[in-house]
Write a protein that holds these residues in place. Structure first.
Motif: not given
Length: 840
Positions: A209-216
């Motif tokens: 997924f296009f998730l940020s590195r902090d997964r938030k």
């Protein structure tokens, strides 16, 4: 000749005032119809010359690569949200986006929230077939140790056994084809290379997924069906998203904040801001100046016979703008407020003189004749000094400044004609009624006391001005240019705030530069780009750039293919790899013909007879599937050849693009920072050249009005000091010059001289005997003109566009200081000169 012309206008108004008013209302109606077609274009890059240089390259890249027209949905998880909910919400929202239609058509060409979508697997097969059977197409020297491990006998046996288990448990045709193409699972090395090449935005590496590195936070990337320049489509799309996506999927139940940003919402928001700023500043400034007019002359009807001609002049200008330009931009949006501030000046002087003449007992024809032939001459001179100052801007290379010069020059002519024809006609029509208005003496403001004080202490006034000017001149030398265009954007625009958050979450605060080179042969261009990559690697080691990527990271030149193949033969026993692979296939019951392409590729590679693929063929395969999006930002195919674009990412202040340009001969460098520097250079060169020219033209025009060098120099002194004070106060308050408020410099020269012209004209009209009388009789009109101009422009201070807001502040300072100097310094100089000449 000028006096005869003005006398003819006066006689025409006296005899045909009703017909003049009728013609005025007819033209006003036509202008209203034309104005309905006027559009608002927020794209400020269109304002600047784009025929060559960094701006041309940057604009072409935005258009050809298509990055300008992406729309992003930013999902931000709030505190206390359920873990793992973000991806599920992204899937739901992506499905909802795909269902949106605008005018019966799909709103989006593509919606992605995963790096690889399920439908991508089928489309990627041609690329897998080519690259995975020819590893020298995507591997580098540093990848050889990984390949040696994969091609060891133990690893080959383990992988073939895994393939057999996979086929037993999953009998899908997709997996069978994938194993046949990629029996060594080289695809993970291939995808890793592609991920390394896709720099700029930083996502979580482990997931799909296009998730940020902090997964938030999660990003949904979409391609709308129409470009952002189609404002009608953009507005409808944003409205649909605000109604169908934001309310349904965000809020407390979901603990999810959803924002939209990208080209379409930003263009829509900026167009709304432009329209709001233009309409708001126009009506607000018009209201303020009319209230001021009412306060000064204590007559309600002034709202009609002053406001209507002024409004008519502005409306006629808008009609002309619609017929000629078709749209307003960030600069020309300010023209209405400018015309309110300037056009009312003509009305102030005309009405003030008419009021005085009527109060002194003159009948209507005589009052109109005297007003237009005497005060009208000074108004005519003042108007054309401003028009000439604006006309100088016609020589600017900046399209936005040129369009503003055209609109304001035409607008001033329209306002001047309306004031000289319509205002006298209204006055005649009103004063010929059965119950005429009784004119009396008006308050002279504090100019009686001012003239008395100036007569007592003219030298102290002069010395005080000199001291204050030296103070402001010190700070004026430290004035700065605005180099960060983000500080000129509209305030409180959610799409821009969301863009800032998206950049912070997924890309940090890195800047982007583009290195471009063009040629006819793609192979030679790739070879040159591979050499460029070596130079950029050194920049990366030195910390000047954060990272870079280019087409050569995905498509190797023929020379690189040969080099990599030779290194593979020298490092790995390819014949043994082929023998181990065949043996393992037989032991595990696989049919050899199924893997013949892989076996033949290994055999050819071991013999040195591998196929060297032309770059054009490799690119053609990549363009058959979803990987084409990966190479589009780096390659533009033109009729005459190709353009390759390398993307460099760096932190502000660490990389000198000028030095990079010198270090890389034959490479063109562009990017947002280079474009901003180029825009500032063009504006600085144009305005710093045109401003002195405007000053010289105004000097000559003033001389032809007075026919005296002494009167000309005295008239120009308040303007000169006012400009120094304006720039010094800007520096003190931290207001920088930018490409919008810099336009004010020639305008201040044209406007700031008007008060001095009127005061000197009235002084000489009285025989040059009584400075105090000239100040008392014209001071009220001068103060009114300055206040109305500052109110007209000052309304821009409230604009959401910060660039327009600074324009308002610069005008307030410039006109305010020029007015103060005209009302105090000029009379003091005239008094001192009279005393030196021996006159009382």
């Amino acid at each position: 000749m000028r006096e005869r012309l003005l006398s003819g206008i006066a006689r025409l108004c006296i005899r045909r005032h009703r017909r003049i008013l009728l013609l005025f209302f007819v033209l006003l109606g036509v202008a209203f119809v034309l104005t309905g077609r006027l559009r608002f274009d927020p794209n400020f890059l269109k304002l600047f010359p784009s025929e060559e240089g960094p701006i041309k390259l940057y604009m072409e890249n935005l258009k050809e690569a298509g990055t300008f027209d992406l729309l992003f949905i930013l999902l931000e998880q709030e505190e206390g949200a359920e873990p793992g909910r973000l991806a599920e919400s992204g899937r739901t929202i992506a499905d909802a986006l795909k269902a949106i239609e605008i005018d019966g058509r799909k709103a989006f060409q593509r919606v992605r929230f995963q790096k690889i979508e399920a439908e991508d697997l089928e489309g990627v097969k041609p690329a897998f077939s080519l690259f995975l059977t020819h590893p020298y197409l995507f591997l580098d020297e540093k990848d050889i140790p990984k390949l040696m491990e994969k091609w060891s006998a133990e690893e080959i046996d383990r992988q073939v056994r895994k393939n057999r288990r996979t086929l037993v448990s999953q009998a899908s045709f997709a997996m069978k084809d994938l194993i046949r193409i990629d029996p060594f699972e080289m695809r993970w090395l291939f995808m890793e290379k592609w991920r390394e090449g896709m720099k700029g935005m930083e996502f979580e590496e482990a997931g799909n997924f296009f998730l940020s590195r902090d997964r938030k936070s999660l990003l949904i990337i979409t391609e709308p069906a129409q470009p952002a320049t189609d404002l009608s489509f953009s507005s409808s799309l944003v409205e649909a998203l605000e109604k169908r996506i934001l309310p349904v999927h965000s809020g407390p139940p979901h603990r999810l904040k959803i924002s939209i940003t990208g080209a379409h919402p930003i263009a829509t928001a900026e167009a709304r801001a432009l329209r709001f700023d233009m309409q708001g500043s126009f009506f607000f400034s018009l209201l303020l100046v009319l209230i001021l007019f009412l306060y000064a002359y204590r007559r309600w009807i002034t709202f009609v016979f002053v406001g209507l001609p002024l409004f008519g002049g502005i409306q006629l200008t808008m009609g002309i703008a619609s017929a000629t330009l078709g749209s307003l931009n960030i600069l020309t949006t300010a023209f209405a407020a400018i015309l309110v501030g300037l056009g009312i000046d003509f009305a102030v002087h005309i009405y003030d003189r008419y009021q005085q003449e009527r109060a002194s007992g003159s009948d209507i024809p005589r009052a109109i004749e005297t007003t237009l032939t005497q005060t009208g001459k000074a108004v005519w001179t003042g108007a054309f000094t401003t028009i000439f100052a604006f006309s100088i801007l016609f020589f600017s290379r900046v399209q936005g400044i040129l369009e503003l010069a055209f609109l304001v020059s035409v607008g001033l002519l329209c306002a001047l004609l309306c004031i000289f024809f319509v205002l006298p006609s209204f006055l005649i029509w009103i004063d010929r009624r059965k119950d005429p208005y009784s004119y009396g003496s008006l308050n002279t403001f504090p100019f009686r006391a001012t003239s008395s004080f100036l007569k007592k202490r003219p030298l102290a006034i002069l010395l005080g001005f000199i001291g204050v000017t030296v103070f402001f001149a010190f700070f004026a030398c430290r004035i700065e240019l605005e180099r960060d265009f983000r500080n000129l954007r509209p305030r409180q625009v959610e799409a821009l705030q969301a863009l800032d958050r998206m950049i912070e979450i997924f890309g940090g605060r890195k800047l982007e530069a583009l290195a471009l080179h063009e040629g006819k042969e793609l192979a030679s261009l790739l070879l040159a780009e591979e050499k460029l990559a070596k130079a950029l690697e050194q920049y990366e080691k030195e910390g000047k750039i954060h990272s870079f990527t280019s087409l050569s990271a995905f498509v190797p030149s023929p020379e690189k293919q040969r080099k990599t193949a030779r290194l593979l033969r020298e490092s790995i026993d390819l014949e043994k790899v082929k023998t181990d692979f065949i043996r393992s296939l037989k032991e595990n019951g696989f049919a050899l013909p199924e893997f013949q392409p892989v076996i033949e590729s290994l055999e050819a590679l071991s013999r040195g007879s591998e196929i060297i693929h032309p770059p054009e063929a490799v690119i053609a395969v990549l363009r058959q599937g979803p990987l084409k999006k990966g190479i589009e930002p780096f390659l533009v195919q033109k009729e005459e050849g190709y353009r390759l674009i390398s993307h460099l990412y760096y932190e502000k202040g660490k990389l000198s693009l000028d030095q990079l340009d010198r270090d890389l001969p034959g490479i063109s460098i562009t990017g947002p920072e280079r474009v901003e520097s180029e825009i500032l250079r063009i504006v600085k060169e144009d305005l710093f050249l045109l401003t002195p020219i405007a000053f010289v033209i105004i000097l000559v025009w003033v001389y032809f009005h007075f026919r005296q060098w002494r009167a000309t120099v005295f008239t120009l002194l308040p303007l000169t000091l006012g400009l120094v004070w304006m720039v010094g106060s800007m520096s003190l308050l931290g207001i920088r010059f930018n490409f919008v408020n810099a336009v004010i410099l020639p305008m201040i020269i044209g406007m700031g001289i008007d008060n001095s012209i009127h005061l000197m004209h009235r002084f000489l009209e009285g025989g040059g005997r009584d400075v105090g009388l000239a100040l008392r009789t014209t001071g009220r009109a001068m103060a009114m003109c300055s206040l109305t101009t500052m109110l007209g422009f000052g309304s821009l201070v409230t604009a959401r566009y910060q660039a327009l807001s600074t324009m308002g502040w610069v005008t307030i300072f410039g006109m305010g200081f020029c007015s103060i100097a005209s009302l105090t310094l000029l009379p003091a100089i005239l008094i001192l000169w009279k005393r030196r000449s021996g006159e009382p």
